[in-house]
Scaffold this motif. Sequence first.
Motif, mmCIF file in Angstrom:
data_model
loop_
_atom_site.group_PDB
_atom_site.id
_atom_site.type_symbol
_atom_site.label_atom_id
_atom_site.label_comp_id
_atom_site.label_asym_id
_atom_site.label_seq_id
_atom_site.Cartn_x
_atom_site.Cartn_y
_atom_site.Cartn_z
ATOM 1 N N TRP A 42 0.878 -1.242 -0.009
ATOM 2 C CA TRP A 42 -0.033 0.032 0.051
ATOM 3 C C TRP A 42 1.017 1.260 -0.242
ATOM 4 O O TRP A 42 0.620 2.273 -0.536
ATOM 5 C CB TRP A 42 -1.111 0.170 1.166
ATOM 6 C CG TRP A 42 -1.869 1.393 1.328
ATOM 7 C CD1 TRP A 42 -1.724 2.161 2.041
ATOM 8 C CD2 TRP A 42 -2.818 1.512 0.300
ATOM 9 N NE1 TRP A 42 -2.606 3.019 2.019
ATOM 10 C CE2 TRP A 42 -3.631 2.885 0.828
ATOM 11 C CE3 TRP A 42 -3.363 0.998 -0.879
ATOM 12 C CZ2 TRP A 42 -4.541 3.394 0.402
ATOM 13 C CZ3 TRP A 42 -4.303 1.786 -1.418
ATOM 14 C CH2 TRP A 42 -4.856 2.646 -0.750
ATOM 15 N N GLY A 43 1.892 1.129 0.710
ATOM 16 C CA GLY A 43 2.798 2.615 0.684
ATOM 17 C C GLY A 43 3.385 2.603 -0.647
ATOM 18 O O GLY A 43 3.779 3.809 -0.979
ATOM 19 N N PHE A 44 3.933 1.746 -1.107
ATOM 20 C CA PHE A 44 4.739 1.759 -2.476
ATOM 21 C C PHE A 44 3.514 2.366 -3.456
ATOM 22 O O PHE A 44 4.027 2.847 -4.354
ATOM 23 C CB PHE A 44 5.117 0.335 -2.906
ATOM 24 C CG PHE A 44 6.505 0.036 -2.017
ATOM 25 C CD1 PHE A 44 7.421 0.951 -2.101
ATOM 26 C CD2 PHE A 44 6.676 -1.113 -1.368
ATOM 27 C CE1 PHE A 44 8.785 0.798 -1.504
ATOM 28 C CE2 PHE A 44 7.955 -1.384 -0.820
ATOM 29 C CZ PHE A 44 9.023 -0.660 -1.065
ATOM 30 N N ALA A 45 2.442 1.710 -3.339
ATOM 31 C CA ALA A 45 1.297 2.058 -4.499
ATOM 32 C C ALA A 45 1.125 3.637 -4.249
ATOM 33 O O ALA A 45 0.992 4.267 -5.185
ATOM 34 C CB ALA A 45 0.033 1.220 -4.044
ATOM 35 N N SER B 280 3.162 5.921 -3.203
ATOM 36 C CA SER B 280 4.240 6.560 -3.773
ATOM 37 C C SER B 280 4.349 6.352 -5.200
ATOM 38 O O SER B 280 4.429 7.523 -6.008
ATOM 39 C CB SER B 280 5.641 6.070 -3.008
ATOM 40 O OG SER B 280 5.709 6.192 -1.825
ATOM 41 N N ALA B 281 3.954 5.316 -5.632
ATOM 42 C CA ALA B 281 3.714 5.316 -7.230
ATOM 43 C C ALA B 281 2.897 6.131 -7.979
ATOM 44 O O ALA B 281 3.155 6.733 -8.981
ATOM 45 C CB ALA B 281 3.727 3.466 -7.585
ATOM 46 N N ARG B 282 1.692 6.281 -7.236
ATOM 47 C CA ARG B 282 0.655 6.997 -7.747
ATOM 48 C C ARG B 282 1.516 8.878 -7.886
ATOM 49 O O ARG B 282 1.350 9.364 -8.714
ATOM 50 C CB ARG B 282 -0.493 7.003 -6.938
ATOM 51 C CG ARG B 282 -1.595 7.903 -7.569
ATOM 52 C CD ARG B 282 -2.859 7.662 -6.921
ATOM 53 N NE ARG B 282 -2.953 8.176 -5.623
ATOM 54 C CZ ARG B 282 -4.146 8.117 -4.614
ATOM 55 N NH1 ARG B 282 -5.359 8.020 -5.417
ATOM 56 N NH2 ARG B 282 -3.979 8.816 -3.608
ATOM 57 N N GLY B 283 1.896 9.143 -6.654
ATOM 58 C CA GLY B 283 2.561 10.346 -6.465
ATOM 59 C C GLY B 283 3.630 10.546 -7.523
ATOM 60 O O GLY B 283 3.393 11.584 -8.108
ATOM 61 N N VAL B 284 4.450 9.385 -7.931
ATOM 62 C CA VAL B 284 5.376 9.822 -8.927
ATOM 63 C C VAL B 284 4.775 10.095 -10.314
ATOM 64 O O VAL B 284 5.186 10.791 -10.986
ATOM 65 C CB VAL B 284 6.257 8.634 -9.138
ATOM 66 C CG1 VAL B 284 7.322 8.607 -10.209
ATOM 67 C CG2 VAL B 284 7.096 8.569 -7.904
ATOM 68 N N GLY B 285 3.511 9.190 -10.604
ATOM 69 C CA GLY B 285 2.908 9.271 -11.925
ATOM 70 C C GLY B 285 2.221 10.720 -12.015
ATOM 71 O O GLY B 285 2.203 11.336 -12.958
ATOM 72 N N SER C 181 1.707 -7.685 -7.441
ATOM 73 C CA SER C 181 2.115 -6.462 -6.840
ATOM 74 C C SER C 181 2.701 -5.694 -7.863
ATOM 75 O O SER C 181 2.296 -4.431 -7.764
ATOM 76 C CB SER C 181 3.280 -6.768 -5.731
ATOM 77 O OG SER C 181 2.708 -7.704 -4.653
ATOM 78 N N GLY C 182 3.557 -6.210 -8.529
ATOM 79 C CA GLY C 182 4.184 -5.408 -9.726
ATOM 80 C C GLY C 182 2.942 -4.446 -10.755
ATOM 81 O O GLY C 182 3.403 -3.324 -10.947
#
Length: 389
Positions: free
Chosen positions: A241-244, A246-251, A291-292
């Motif tokens: 969840w934390g990585f997701a 962060s990934a959305r924030g980078v997008g 997950s990926g």
Amino acid sequence: MNSPLGRTTFRYFVAGRLVSLLGSSMAPVALAFAVLDASGDPSQLGIVLAARMVPMLCFVLVGGAAADRFPRRTVLVATNAGGAAAQGAVAVLLMTHNYDLLLVGALSAVNGILDAFTSPALRGLVPELVEKDQLRKANALLSSVRNGTKIVGPAVAGVLVAVVGSGPTIAVDAASYLLAVVLLGRLETGSPTPLVVRRGWREFRSIRWVWAVTLSSALMNLAQTGAWQVLGPPLTGARLWGFALSARGVGLLVMSALMYRLVVRHLLRTGQVFSVLGALPLLALGVGAPSGWVLVAAFTAGAGFSISGISWDTSLQEHIDRGVLSRLASIDDLLSYAAIPAGLLLAGPLASHFGGRPVTLAAAIVYTAAAWSSLLFKEVRELPHGSRG
């Protein structure tokens, strides 16, 4: 002039937004730990958060009217000064170990009211600071600043909370508001346009592309917010969840940068087409993707949110008369955000009855239909970019 940053007043505005947003992105982390440490009761954190959102919804139309009646610079200086006072008071309560749910909730409500005045003023101010042909670039720059602080701010807040505590971290947020007051006070803006009573609502109803996109956004928020925020954590686990997130924030950040140079003839249509990307994380969770793929979907969704948001703000600023722009923006905010509490409340019971993954998959389908529903209207598909329609 190739860049809106060539204007001194816009540079002050960007700097003011940067420091204010950086502080604001730190505050939720500090406040969460402060409330949980002081009370040990997660329900109190929910009360404090709700105490901010409900007044915002109640006062957002008043905020839109105020931003059309008074100089928007004055409104923003006042709301930032109020934010400094409210957050400063919270910091004092925490640093003196005098936490009280009623007081912190009341101060959170004050911040919600200030939010109701801030958002419409911000959207109405940008056309006063840059030329019309620079609006898309200006919004892309502001979006990059906003999204960048979402990535940096929480991480900085986590370190500060661990080192100095929640109270001093919130005091940093209060100080950021004061610095924003200084920077925003240097803006040179135009005079307000006299407000015609109820003109904003009449214009909202009469402009088909405006209410079509607003209603589409309301349905998207209803489907997406509850499924993502309530069902996402248990379906992914804490680490993913934390990585997701962060990934959305980078997008969000990457697309904000790309939007600075992206030139299309029909900007609103482009934004609505790509808004459907927000359904991908829900789809990934609903089908139990690895997950990926969840991370890829979250990144792609962030990019979609960014392009649709910038396209929408730019279209409003290009085609809506400045005298009612803030009021129309406030109506858009009210109708779009009003569906969020319903989505948050429905997600849990539906998941208990049908299961988390089926509900999330259904939310992805509803979101997709809602995202593209506005494209049924010719006015949305054919609204030109860069000219007044």
